[in-house]
Write an enzyme that holds these catalytic residues in place. Structure first.
Site, short mmCIF file in Angstrom:
data_model
loop_
_atom_site.label_atom_id
_atom_site.label_comp_id
_atom_site.label_asym_id
_atom_site.label_seq_id
_atom_site.Cartn_x
_atom_site.Cartn_y
_atom_site.Cartn_z
N GLY A 12 0.83 -1.21 0.00
CA GLY A 12 0.00 0.00 0.00
C GLY A 12 0.86 1.26 0.00
O GLY A 12 2.09 1.20 -0.08
N ASP A 60 -4.83 -13.35 3.15
CA ASP A 60 -5.97 -12.66 3.75
C ASP A 60 -5.90 -12.86 5.26
O ASP A 60 -6.16 -13.94 5.78
CB ASP A 60 -7.28 -13.23 3.19
N SER A 127 -4.02 6.99 13.85
CA SER A 127 -4.35 8.22 13.12
C SER A 127 -4.68 9.34 14.08
O SER A 127 -5.23 9.11 15.17
CB SER A 127 -5.56 7.93 12.22
N TYR A 152 -14.47 3.70 10.74
CA TYR A 152 -13.02 3.69 10.47
C TYR A 152 -12.25 4.27 11.66
O TYR A 152 -11.32 3.66 12.18
CB TYR A 152 -12.70 4.49 9.19
N LYS A 156 -9.47 2.57 14.75
CA LYS A 156 -8.15 3.04 15.20
C LYS A 156 -8.14 3.17 16.73
O LYS A 156 -7.18 2.77 17.39
CB LYS A 156 -7.79 4.37 14.53
N PHE A 181 -0.63 12.23 11.11
CA PHE A 181 -1.46 13.35 10.69
C PHE A 181 -1.80 13.09 9.20
O PHE A 181 -2.27 12.01 8.89
CB PHE A 181 -0.82 14.67 11.09
N ASN A 202 -9.03 11.89 -0.78
CA ASN A 202 -8.11 12.76 -0.05
C ASN A 202 -7.65 13.92 -0.93
O ASN A 202 -7.65 13.83 -2.16
CB ASN A 202 -6.91 11.96 0.46
N LEU A 203 -7.25 14.99 -0.27
CA LEU A 203 -6.98 16.25 -0.97
C LEU A 203 -5.86 16.16 -2.01
O LEU A 203 -6.05 16.55 -3.16
CB LEU A 203 -6.64 17.34 0.07
C1 UD1 Z 1 -9.01 11.83 6.20
C2 UD1 Z 1 -9.84 11.13 7.22
C3 UD1 Z 1 -8.95 10.67 8.33
C4 UD1 Z 1 -7.90 9.74 7.78
C5 UD1 Z 1 -7.13 10.47 6.69
C6 UD1 Z 1 -6.20 9.48 6.00
C7 UD1 Z 1 -12.05 12.21 7.06
C8 UD1 Z 1 -13.06 13.04 7.76
N1 UD1 Z 1 -10.91 12.01 7.71
O1 UD1 Z 1 -8.41 12.97 6.82
O2 UD1 Z 1 -9.72 9.99 9.31
O3 UD1 Z 1 -7.04 9.33 8.80
O4 UD1 Z 1 -8.01 10.97 5.71
O5 UD1 Z 1 -5.43 10.15 5.05
O6 UD1 Z 1 -12.27 11.77 5.96
N2 UD1 Z 1 -10.56 18.48 0.91
C9 UD1 Z 1 -11.12 19.32 -0.05
N3 UD1 Z 1 -11.45 18.75 -1.26
C10 UD1 Z 1 -11.25 17.44 -1.55
C11 UD1 Z 1 -10.69 16.61 -0.55
C12 UD1 Z 1 -10.35 17.17 0.67
O7 UD1 Z 1 -11.31 20.51 0.17
O8 UD1 Z 1 -11.60 17.00 -2.64
C13 UD1 Z 1 -10.18 19.08 2.21
C14 UD1 Z 1 -10.90 18.45 3.40
O9 UD1 Z 1 -12.09 19.12 3.66
C15 UD1 Z 1 -9.85 18.64 4.49
C16 UD1 Z 1 -8.51 18.57 3.76
O10 UD1 Z 1 -8.81 18.82 2.40
O11 UD1 Z 1 -9.98 19.91 5.05
C17 UD1 Z 1 -7.83 17.23 3.90
O12 UD1 Z 1 -8.75 16.22 3.52
P1 UD1 Z 1 -8.31 14.70 3.37
O13 UD1 Z 1 -7.11 14.60 2.51
O14 UD1 Z 1 -9.52 13.92 2.96
O15 UD1 Z 1 -7.85 14.29 4.82
P2 UD1 Z 1 -8.65 14.38 6.22
O16 UD1 Z 1 -10.09 14.60 6.02
O17 UD1 Z 1 -7.93 15.37 7.07
#
Ligand code: UD1
Length: 339
Positions: A12, A60, A127, A152, A156, A181, A202-203
């Site tokens: 992964g 598995d 996490s 999820y 943890k 983080f 994820n962002l």
């Molecule tokens: C998420 C999980 C967290 C997990 C982590 C693993 C949630 C609520 N939390 O963290 O439990 O441990 O991933 O990596 O899902 N954002 C946007 N646009 C997007 C995607 C994200 O604006 O298309 C913003 C989100 O609102 C957030 C930030 O980017 O403020 C980070 O988001 P993300 O990468 O999904 O991580 P977390 O939400 O912090």
């Protein structure tokens, strides 16, 4: 003789980077992965970077008998770094039993086998989600654990409790939970990186895919948060720095330097960045504008989370060396290398 370390989920995103750092430090690695959210091709990337092909077993871990059999065959295992788990927050709300089975049964079966050994060491991938919206920033390890927002997140929290309870009654088992983080980025070689299946949740993978033209635009979830620019703040940690924290934690356990049989460390940079700051930094490293729009908040997001890394710095002797731009540049290089 080389110490043999098992990395579950070793194909992964985080696991593969940890395998590279372990091999660089002279450990012998055995990877367990069920390929449910990864690809066997990752082995090639690892081997290309380190020159060492790790042993890989497709297995598995929900099958208890397979776990028992694995540890019989690998009786000389010194430690386990346990990543194998499901990690999509939204999916976990709809499929709670799958998440509890994948993330907790597997942990229990591994602990049962480690408990039998004369000496065993476990690193658990936890996490910062366990803190929820912390009352005090930056977040220290003694911040209260808040009620989980999702199955999820709950896995943890419960996972940590299962390990802590087991360590209390098992003198031979030592464990460290690392509370990550927001891990981002890729190996500088661009031979391994994050491979989201389908639309990234994820962002950063969403940003790099948008930068590449695979997505029309990024939605920024909420710009009316009580932060400087109104967008959420997170602590984005380069996956290579994060991987090195695992090696530091493992060495601490194997060297007997641990203060308790169960310890917890925050792993972050200590610096918070807003979503808009991440976008700006990406635009700088990629030398292009990113298409994005401001939309409503996403349910379940906390306003701000960043780590107090004092304990990891002083006790673990580990500190993040790479910054947000380094991480985004590596993620961009990786994205561009993908077909
Ligand atoms: C998420 C999980 C967290 C997990 C982590 C693993 C949630 C609520 N939390 O963290 O439990 O441990 O991933 O990596 O899902 N954002 C946007 N646009 C997007 C995607 C994200 O604006 O298309 C913003 C989100 O609102 C957030 C930030 O980017 O403020 C980070 O988001 P993300 O990468 O999904 O991580 P977390 O939400 O912090």
């Amino acid at each position: 003789m080389k110490h043999k370390i098992v990395v579950t989920g070793g194909l992964g995103f985080i696991g593969s980077h940890v395998v590279v750092e372990l091999q660089n430090e002279g450990f012998e690695v055995v990877i367990i992965d069920d390929l449910s959210n990864s690809s066997e091709a990752v082995l090639k990337g690892i081997t290309a970077i380190t020159g060492i092909q790790p042993v890989f077993e497709k297995l598995d871990l929900r099958d208890k008998n397979l776990v028992i059999d694995f540890f019989k065959r690998h009786h000389d295992v010194m430690g386990v770094i346990h990543f194998a788990a499901s990690k999509a927050v939204g999916e976990s709300v709809n499929l709670p039993l799958l998440y509890y089975e994948n993330n907790l049964n597997t942990l229990i079966y591994i602990l049962q086998e480690l408990h039998k050994k004369e000496a065993a060491h476990l690193i658990f991938s936890s996490s910062c989600t366990v803190y929820g919206q912390a009352d005090v920033l930056p977040i220290t390890e003694s911040a209260p654990i808040k009620a989980a927002e999702s199955p999820y997140g709950n896995t943890k929290q419960i996972g940590e409790e299962i390990i802590s309870d087991t360590c209390k009654v098992s003198d031979n088992l030592k464990a460290i939970a690392l509370r990550y983080f927001n891990p981002i980025g890729a190996h500088e070689s661009a031979k391994i990186g994050e491979l989201p299946i389908g639309t990234p949740q994820n962002l950063v993978p969403f940003i790099t895919q948008t930068g590449k033209g695979l997505r029309a635009e990024l939605s920024v979830f909420g710009n009316d948060y009580p932060t400087e620019d109104g967008t959420c703040v997170r602590d984005y940690i380069h996956v290579v720095d994060l991987a090195k924290a695992h090696v530091a934690a493992l060495k601490r356990l194997i060297g007997g330097a641990n203060a308790d049989n169960y310890e917890v460390f925050n792993i972050g940079t200590g610096k918070g960045s807003s979503v808009l700051e991440v976008i700006t930094a990406f635009e700088e490293v990629s030398n292009q504008k990113l298409n994005y729009k401001l939309v409503d908040r996403r349910a379940g997001d906390v306003v701000a989370a960043y780590a107090d890394t004092t304990k990891a710095n002083n006790v673990l002797g580990w500190k993040a060396k790479l910054n947000l731009k380094d991480a985004l540049a590596s993620a961009w290089k990786w994205e561009q290398s993908l077909k």
